[in-house]
Design a protein around this motif. Structure first.
Motif, PDB file in Angstrom:
ATOM      1  N   SER A 181      76.398  -2.830  14.424  1.00 16.13           N
ATOM      2  CA  SER A 181      75.656  -1.730  13.803  1.00 16.13           C
ATOM      3  C   SER A 181      76.181  -0.363  14.239  1.00 16.13           C
ATOM      4  CB  SER A 181      74.171  -1.840  14.160  1.00 16.13           C
ATOM      5  OG  SER A 181      73.965  -1.682  15.560  1.00 16.13           O
ATOM      6  N   ARG A 182      77.050  -0.332  15.245  1.00 11.61           N
ATOM      7  CA  ARG A 182      77.545   0.928  15.778  1.00 11.61           C
ATOM      8  C   ARG A 182      79.023   1.166  15.473  1.00 11.61           C
ATOM      9  NH1 ARG A 182      76.648   1.639  21.810  1.00 11.61           N
ATOM     10  NH2 ARG A 182      77.339   3.737  21.206  1.00 11.61           N
ATOM     11  N   ILE A 183      79.616   0.337  14.644  1.00 11.61           N
ATOM     12  CA  ILE A 183      81.040   0.495  14.327  1.00 11.61           C
ATOM     13  C   ILE A 183      81.231   0.529  12.817  1.00 11.61           C
ATOM     14  CG2 ILE A 183      81.804  -0.606  16.451  1.00 11.61           C
ATOM     15  CD1 ILE A 183      82.281  -3.158  14.899  1.00 11.61           C
ATOM     16  N   LYS A 184      82.376   1.048  12.414  1.00 11.51           N
ATOM     17  CA  LYS A 184      82.717   1.129  10.992  1.00 11.51           C
ATOM     18  C   LYS A 184      83.733   0.024  10.669  1.00 11.51           C
ATOM     19  CE  LYS A 184      82.236   6.182  10.785  1.00 11.51           C
ATOM     20  NZ  LYS A 184      82.951   7.467  10.480  1.00 11.51           N
ATOM     21  N   ILE A 185      83.358  -0.808   9.708  1.00  9.39           N
ATOM     22  CA  ILE A 185      84.262  -1.869   9.281  1.00  9.39           C
ATOM     23  C   ILE A 185      84.518  -1.687   7.790  1.00  9.39           C
ATOM     24  CG2 ILE A 185      84.615  -4.355   9.052  1.00  9.39           C
ATOM     25  CD1 ILE A 185      82.709  -4.745  11.385  1.00  9.39           C
ATOM     26  N   PRO A 186      85.721  -1.295   7.396  1.00  3.96           N
ATOM     27  CA  PRO A 186      86.008  -1.064   5.977  1.00  3.96           C
ATOM     28  C   PRO A 186      85.897  -2.349   5.161  1.00  3.96           C
ATOM     29  CG  PRO A 186      88.019  -1.000   7.275  1.00  3.96           C
ATOM     30  CD  PRO A 186      86.882  -1.050   8.253  1.00  3.96           C
TER      31      PRO A 186
END
Length: 354
Positions: free
Chosen positions: A247-252
């Protein structure tokens, strides 16, 4: 005191030791005996003529001797390539020196001269004298009468450079697109290759990794390689595995299936100059290179957030097998390590890519 007496005193102070003059000239044996001079002439030509043969032998040996072959001499084992290339190249260079010394001592003009030391700067008159002396030396070299020496020397000096030029091939293969594809643009990662701890060699289970943890790892197939091949593949395939709160990271979108519950895998090799990276900031999700402080955001596809690195850290697509152990989905989709001129950077991940 007369001027003449003063001059004599100055000369005595400047030259306290009487000038002994030039010793009586003793005719050289090669000058006294024409046959001896001809023998020396043939010896010099023979030595210089052997140089091109040795240079060609060097090139032939370089391309024909197997790299792992050896020779045994006096009970000692020698690398065949090193021994034979050193023998041919060294002997060729030695022969040029010996020929020139032999030539100078026995054939060139044998005349003793003496002259006072003069100032470093040359006058126009001195330059004219130099030109005259040079012409005289050229005449004394006997090249006018023994022209074959000049041709042999020119051929020897020209061909002795051939081995040095050939050795440039040892700087590495020519970086054609096909060569790069087979070497620096690939690693031994492939579909199904297990991710293992680089120290214990144990497979890594996804459920065993905790949030905030970083693990240094290698492909499980690395130890199938040996010697230099092992070191090369290890340098390219080294990875780090981190687990972060999804929930705290960006995953394209394009990388949704490259991770397992917030577990992501990246190359351990900095994209600046290739230093190994493992300085992990758990709270910011940043990975710092200790060499030049390039900083990568592992929570955002390994993008560069600080420092001289110009490319994002390559990410390895991973998944799990039937037993929950981490395995690779494929090789890296872009070359790992530092940039280079021929590299295609159009596939590198950039901010805003999906």
């Amino acid at each position: 005191m007369s001027i003449e007496t003063s001059k004599e005193g100055a000369d005595l102070e400047r030259f306290p030791v009487p000038d002994p003059g030039i010793e009586e000239h003793v005719e050289r044996w090669t000058d006294a005996d024409k046959a001896a001079g001809d023998r020396v002439y043939r010896q010099v030509v023979l030595m210089l003529g052997a140089v091109p043969v040795l240079a060609i032998a060097f090139v032939v040996l370089y391309f024909t001797i197997p790299r792992n072959s050896s020779v045994t001499i006096l009970g000692l084992h020698w690398d065949a390539t090193t021994f034979l290339l050193g023998l041919t190249g060294g002997l060729a260079t030695l022969l040029i020196g010996l020929a020139c010394i032999h030539w100078a001592k026995t054939i060139m003009g044998d005349e003793e001269v003496a002259e006072d030391r003069h100032a470093a700067a040359s006058s126009a008159a001195d330059r004219e004298v130099f030109a005259a002396e040079f012409a005289k030396g050229a005449e004394q070299s006997a090249l006018g009468r023994r022209k074959l020496i000049g041709g042999a020397l020119g051929g020897a000096l020209g061909l002795i450079a051939v081995p040095a030029v050939v050795l440039f091939a040892d700087m590495g293969p020519w970086p054609t697109a096909e060569t790069r594809k087979r070497t620096i643009e690939r690693t031994i990662w492939a579909e199904g290759v297990p991710l293992v701890n680089d120290v214990t060699k144990q497979p890594l289970k996804a459920s065993d990794l905790e949030i905030g943890q970083l693990v240094n790892a290698q492909p499980g197939t690395l130890w199938d390689h040996h010697g230099a091949d092992f070191q090369i593949e290890k340098a390219k395939a080294a990875i780090i595995i981190v687990r972060m709160d999804p929930s705290r990271i960006k995953i394209p979108e394009s990388r949704k299936d490259w991770q397992v519950g917030g577990i992501l895998c990246y190359s351990k090799i900095c994209t600046h100059v290739g230093c190994p990276i493992s300085l992990w900031e758990q709270q910011t999700h940043h990975l710092l290179c200790p060499c030049h402080q390039s900083t990568f955001d592992l929570g955002n596809s390994g993008l560069v957030v600080f420092g001289p690195a110009a490319r994002a850290l390559p990410q390895l697509p991973i998944t799990v097998d039937a037993n929950g152990y981490l395995i690779a989905r494929s090789d890296f989709t872009v070359p790992v390590g530092p940039s280079y001129f021929e590299r295609d950077s159009t596939r590198d991940f950039k901010e805003g890519d999906r």
